[in-house]
Design a protein around this motif. Structure first.
Motif, PDB file in Angstrom:
ATOM      1  N   VAL A 167       0.832  -1.213   0.000  1.00 21.23           N
ATOM      2  CA  VAL A 167       0.000   0.000   0.000  1.00 21.23           C
ATOM      3  C   VAL A 167       0.865   1.261   0.000  1.00 21.23           C
ATOM      4  CG1 VAL A 167      -1.903  -1.169   1.173  1.00 21.23           C
ATOM      5  CG2 VAL A 167      -0.247   0.114   2.525  1.00 21.23           C
ATOM      6  N   TYR A 168       2.166   1.118   0.351  1.00 19.06           N
ATOM      7  CA  TYR A 168       3.053   2.278   0.338  1.00 19.06           C
ATOM      8  C   TYR A 168       3.467   2.682  -1.070  1.00 19.06           C
ATOM      9  CZ  TYR A 168       3.398   2.401   5.383  1.00 19.06           C
ATOM     10  OH  TYR A 168       3.099   2.539   6.725  1.00 19.06           O
ATOM     11  N   THR A 169       3.054   1.915  -2.078  1.00 20.97           N
ATOM     12  CA  THR A 169       3.259   2.364  -3.457  1.00 20.97           C
ATOM     13  C   THR A 169       2.200   3.369  -3.896  1.00 20.97           C
ATOM     14  OG1 THR A 169       1.941   0.547  -4.379  1.00 20.97           O
ATOM     15  CG2 THR A 169       4.304   0.151  -4.088  1.00 20.97           C
ATOM     16  N   LEU A 170       1.128   3.519  -3.111  1.00 21.24           N
ATOM     17  CA  LEU A 170      -0.008   4.333  -3.541  1.00 21.24           C
ATOM     18  C   LEU A 170       0.017   5.804  -3.120  1.00 21.24           C
ATOM     19  CD1 LEU A 170      -2.840   1.701  -2.931  1.00 21.24           C
ATOM     20  CD2 LEU A 170      -1.880   2.414  -5.116  1.00 21.24           C
ATOM     21  N   PRO A 171       0.775   6.226  -2.078  1.00 21.04           N
ATOM     22  CA  PRO A 171       0.743   7.648  -1.721  1.00 21.04           C
ATOM     23  C   PRO A 171       1.045   8.613  -2.850  1.00 21.04           C
ATOM     24  CG  PRO A 171       1.728   6.419   0.068  1.00 21.04           C
ATOM     25  CD  PRO A 171       1.512   5.446  -1.053  1.00 21.04           C
ATOM     26  N   PRO A 172       1.982   8.337  -3.795  1.00 18.78           N
ATOM     27  CA  PRO A 172       2.191   9.303  -4.875  1.00 18.78           C
ATOM     28  C   PRO A 172       0.946   9.554  -5.713  1.00 18.78           C
ATOM     29  CG  PRO A 172       4.016   7.773  -4.767  1.00 18.78           C
ATOM     30  CD  PRO A 172       2.968   7.243  -3.848  1.00 18.78           C
ATOM     31  N   LEU A 173       0.148   8.516  -5.922  1.00 21.98           N
ATOM     32  CA  LEU A 173      -1.068   8.681  -6.724  1.00 21.98           C
ATOM     33  C   LEU A 173      -2.077   9.571  -5.998  1.00 21.98           C
ATOM     34  CD1 LEU A 173      -1.459   4.952  -7.849  1.00 21.98           C
ATOM     35  CD2 LEU A 173      -0.246   6.793  -9.012  1.00 21.98           C
ATOM     36  N   PHE A 174      -2.302   9.291  -4.709  1.00 22.82           N
ATOM     37  CA  PHE A 174      -3.227  10.109  -3.933  1.00 22.82           C
ATOM     38  C   PHE A 174      -2.675  11.524  -3.724  1.00 22.82           C
ATOM     39  CE2 PHE A 174      -4.634   5.837  -2.504  1.00 22.82           C
ATOM     40  CZ  PHE A 174      -5.970   5.929  -2.865  1.00 22.82           C
ATOM     41  N   THR A 175      -1.343  11.631  -3.544  1.00 27.77           N
ATOM     42  CA  THR A 175      -0.739  12.954  -3.341  1.00 27.77           C
ATOM     43  C   THR A 175      -0.964  13.834  -4.564  1.00 27.77           C
ATOM     44  OG1 THR A 175       0.969  12.032  -1.879  1.00 27.77           O
ATOM     45  CG2 THR A 175       1.404  14.194  -2.852  1.00 27.77           C
ATOM     46  N   TYR A 176      -0.755  13.262  -5.752  1.00 26.42           N
ATOM     47  CA  TYR A 176      -0.995  14.061  -6.953  1.00 26.42           C
ATOM     48  C   TYR A 176      -2.460  14.457  -7.067  1.00 26.42           C
ATOM     49  CZ  TYR A 176      -1.636  15.538 -11.706  1.00 26.42           C
ATOM     50  OH  TYR A 176      -1.978  16.280 -12.805  1.00 26.42           O
ATOM     51  N   ALA A 195      12.094  18.909  -2.101  1.00 27.78           N
ATOM     52  CA  ALA A 195      11.329  18.211  -3.143  1.00 27.78           C
ATOM     53  C   ALA A 195       9.881  18.680  -3.147  1.00 27.78           C
ATOM     54  CB  ALA A 195      11.387  16.696  -2.914  1.00 27.78           C
ATOM     55  N   ASP A 196       9.222  18.569  -4.314  1.00 27.78           N
ATOM     56  CA  ASP A 196       7.795  18.871  -4.383  1.00 27.78           C
ATOM     57  C   ASP A 196       7.001  17.696  -3.796  1.00 27.78           C
ATOM     58  OD1 ASP A 196       6.597  17.049  -6.647  1.00 27.78           O
ATOM     59  OD2 ASP A 196       8.491  17.790  -7.440  1.00 27.78           O
ATOM     60  N   PRO A 197       5.714  17.902  -3.446  1.00 27.51           N
ATOM     61  CA  PRO A 197       4.961  16.852  -2.757  1.00 27.51           C
ATOM     62  C   PRO A 197       4.885  15.530  -3.502  1.00 27.51           C
ATOM     63  CG  PRO A 197       3.787  18.939  -2.608  1.00 27.51           C
ATOM     64  CD  PRO A 197       4.932  19.154  -3.543  1.00 27.51           C
ATOM     65  N   VAL A 198       4.749  15.562  -4.838  1.00 25.53           N
ATOM     66  CA  VAL A 198       4.609  14.318  -5.586  1.00 25.53           C
ATOM     67  C   VAL A 198       5.922  13.541  -5.602  1.00 25.53           C
ATOM     68  CG1 VAL A 198       4.054  13.297  -7.826  1.00 25.53           C
ATOM     69  CG2 VAL A 198       2.731  15.239  -6.982  1.00 25.53           C
ATOM     70  N   TYR A 199       7.046  14.251  -5.873  1.00 27.37           N
ATOM     71  CA  TYR A 199       8.341  13.558  -5.844  1.00 27.37           C
ATOM     72  C   TYR A 199       8.631  13.039  -4.443  1.00 27.37           C
ATOM     73  CZ  TYR A 199      13.207  12.450  -6.787  1.00 27.37           C
ATOM     74  OH  TYR A 199      14.388  11.769  -6.939  1.00 27.37           O
ATOM     75  N   PHE A 200       8.370  13.852  -3.443  1.00 27.34           N
ATOM     76  CA  PHE A 200       8.610  13.453  -2.054  1.00 27.34           C
ATOM     77  C   PHE A 200       7.841  12.182  -1.699  1.00 27.34           C
ATOM     78  CE2 PHE A 200       6.954  13.526   2.295  1.00 27.34           C
ATOM     79  CZ  PHE A 200       8.125  13.540   3.022  1.00 27.34           C
ATOM     80  N   SER A 201       6.604  12.081  -2.147  1.00 26.06           N
ATOM     81  CA  SER A 201       5.758  10.956  -1.768  1.00 26.06           C
ATOM     82  C   SER A 201       6.273   9.623  -2.295  1.00 26.06           C
ATOM     83  CB  SER A 201       4.327  11.183  -2.267  1.00 26.06           C
ATOM     84  OG  SER A 201       4.274  11.140  -3.678  1.00 26.06           O
TER      85      SER A 201
END
Length: 302
Positions: free
Chosen positions: A113-122, A251-257
């Protein structure tokens, strides 16, 4: 006059600001909580207790270090408000949910599930106007969420409907992490050192967990071996969140996530190496779909 020390110092500072290195370091250090939580459970710690004590211990250490290292004291109210909200979103909710779910579905599955934060963050950043509309990224979010749905359905077919419900609950973790990523970027107090902000966030998370811990009788203490596990996790957590806040600044939020990818890889590898877990065909298919979504989110338009 020899300029070598100055040049070396400059190179080291540049290396310390390299986003890729910060991404890997943050993910590995914070990913340690996944296998360590299994060890803590074997030593008698409840999931809520293991979420609480490392947050409290490392939060106190980081806050003390940040307060001592700060040349000018930042305003108290913004830091306190920031610490409590960020602590709930980034520490209390994801850690407690992760440790509870992991007991039922295992380290490897939970870590995915830790692969999903970038998708939700964007998705959150785009909705708030931080990120501009990009059709390819939006399509990547849809594909990634489809992969998450495949993961839940595949787990349900393999382990019964109970497993699917546990994994559906686990999706609260990336949603909460993504909300925390965006909140911290928007509301990070100016002039506060990274150690103080990291410590405040961890203490805010511990404060939010305390009522739940007391209500569930979680203040009972295991033996010395149990406290050794907590101490080790405090070290990993302190280092991880110190790097985490420095990473957030550069870093920006998406890269950071995307540090969640490294957390996920750490969890999956530890499950395969130390806990005799196995990846099933539906899980591998879901991973492939999620990775495709991630690639679309991070692809640069021509």
């Amino acid at each position: 006059m020899n300029d070598t020390p100055t040049l070396v110092g400059t190179r080291l500072r540049q290396l310390g600001d390299a986003p890729l290195l910060l991404l890997i370091a943050t993910g590995v250090l914070l990913g340690s909580m996944l296998p360590m939580s299994r060890v803590a459970r074997a030593e008698g710690w409840s999931p809520l207790a293991f979420a609480f004590w490392p947050a409290l211990g490392s939060g106190l250490a980081l806050a003390f270090a940040g307060a001592r290292g700060s040349s000018a004291a930042p305003e108290a109210r913004p830091v306190l408000t920031y610490s409590l909200i960020a602590g709930v979103l980034s520490v209390a909710v994801p850690n407690s949910v992760t440790f509870i779910v992991m007991q039922s579905v295992g380290t490897s599955v939970t870590s995915l599930v830790y692969t999903l934060p970038p998708l939700f963050t964007y998705a959150f950043a785009w909705g708030l106007g931080i990120e501009r509309y990009r059709p390819l990224r939006l399509a990547g979010i849809v594909v990634g969420l489809g992969g998450a749905a495949l993961l839940v359905l595949g787990r349900g077919m393999a382990g019964g409907s109970g497993s699917a419900w546990w994994l559906a609950l686990a999706l609260c973790t990336p949603i909460s992490i993504a909300a925390g990523n965006v909140y911290r970027k928007l509301r990070m107090p100016k002039g506060a050192p990274a150690s103080l902000l990291a410590g405040g966030m961890l203490l805010g998370g511990a404060l939010a967990l305390l009522p739940l811990l007391v209500a569930n009788g979680g203040l009972t203490r295991p033996g010395m071996a149990g406290w050794t596990v907590i101490l080790a996790q405090c070290v990993f957590t302190s280092l991880g969140y110190r790097v985490y806040f420095h990473f957030q600044r550069v870093a920006d939020p998406v890269y950071f996530s995307q540090f969640g990818y490294v957390v996920s890889a750490t969890g999956v590898l530890s499950g395969l190496l130390f806990f005799n877990e196995h990846l099933t065909l539906p899980m591998l298919l879901a991973i492939g779909v999620i990775l495709a979504g991630i690639a679309m989110v991070n692809a640069r338009a021509p």
